[in-house]
Design an enzyme around this catalytic site. Structure first.
Site, short mmCIF file in Angstrom:
data_model
loop_
_atom_site.label_atom_id
_atom_site.label_comp_id
_atom_site.label_asym_id
_atom_site.label_seq_id
_atom_site.Cartn_x
_atom_site.Cartn_y
_atom_site.Cartn_z
N HIS A 7 -0.84 5.72 -4.49
CA HIS A 7 0.63 6.17 -4.59
C HIS A 7 0.80 6.72 -6.00
CE1 HIS A 7 2.55 2.67 -6.65
NE2 HIS A 7 1.77 2.04 -5.88
N GLU A 89 0.54 -2.88 0.40
CA GLU A 89 -0.04 -3.71 -0.81
C GLU A 89 0.02 -5.21 -0.70
OE1 GLU A 89 -1.64 -3.80 -3.07
OE2 GLU A 89 -0.74 -3.03 -5.21
#
Length: 192
Positions: A7, A89
């Site tokens: 990201h 994550e």
């Protein structure tokens, strides 16, 4: 083949804060990085081939926003991708929101333990890279072809280890860039 994209930048990235599972949006730099990743992806995957490649993202907003900007830059429908919770994550538990200097000051023994064994250490209330790799291994078993994956630094590190292109100790020290594409095959990886 996998096309791994981290990201784009968030304000917490800029401040050095551990995000983990916190839902932090992209900042203006992160949005530019998403467009740059799209251009790099277009250099690796021919536009005609993109229709046959799976697109999948972490459920966290920073990854979804990156994916949507990337797809729009490529001329694809922004929302035309899958979300998989296994790509979220690494959880840093109670350390999320803190910087490493703050963690070292508040929890020096655990911080030192993590420094000694980053891959196997579990932060308080979080998960280890071993846990993350097990979660991702189950996700890899569902792959049926090439995929563009927008996720996170920890996820990228664990996938590089699972695909045999990096050792666990190398991966723990590797700084995953936010505007590049990592092309991954069995036993190799190339950054574009």
């Amino acid at each position: 083949m996998l096309y791994l994209i981290r990201h784009g930048e968030t304000d917490w990235n800029r401040e050095g804060r551990l995000q983990g599972r916190r839902d932090i949006p992209l900042n203006p730099t992160g949005r530019r990085q998403a467009a740059e990743s799209a251009r790099r992806l277009a250099d690796v995957v021919p536009p005609a081939t993109l229709a046959s490649v799976a697109f999948v993202a972490s459920p966290l907003v920073r990854a979804r926003e990156t994916m949507e900007l990337l797809r729009a830059t490529l001329g694809l429908t922004p929302e035309g991708y899958a979300v998989d919770a296994r790509l979220a994550e690494l959880s840093f538990g109670r350390w999320e929101g803190l910087t490493w200097p703050e963690i070292r000051a508040a929890d020096p023994a655990r911080a030192a333990a993590r420094d000694r064994s980053t891959w196997t250490h579990t932060p308080p209330g979080g998960e280890s890279y071993v846990d993350l790799a097990e979660r991702l291994e189950r996700w890899c078993e569902t792959l049926s072809g090439d995929a563009v994956v927008v996720s996170h630094g920890g996820v990228t590190r664990a996938l590089l280890v699972l695909f045999g292109s990096m050792s666990a100790s190398e991966a723990c020290r590797f700084n995953v860039p936010q505007n590049r594409v990592c092309v991954v095959g069995e036993g190799w990886a190339e950054w574009r």
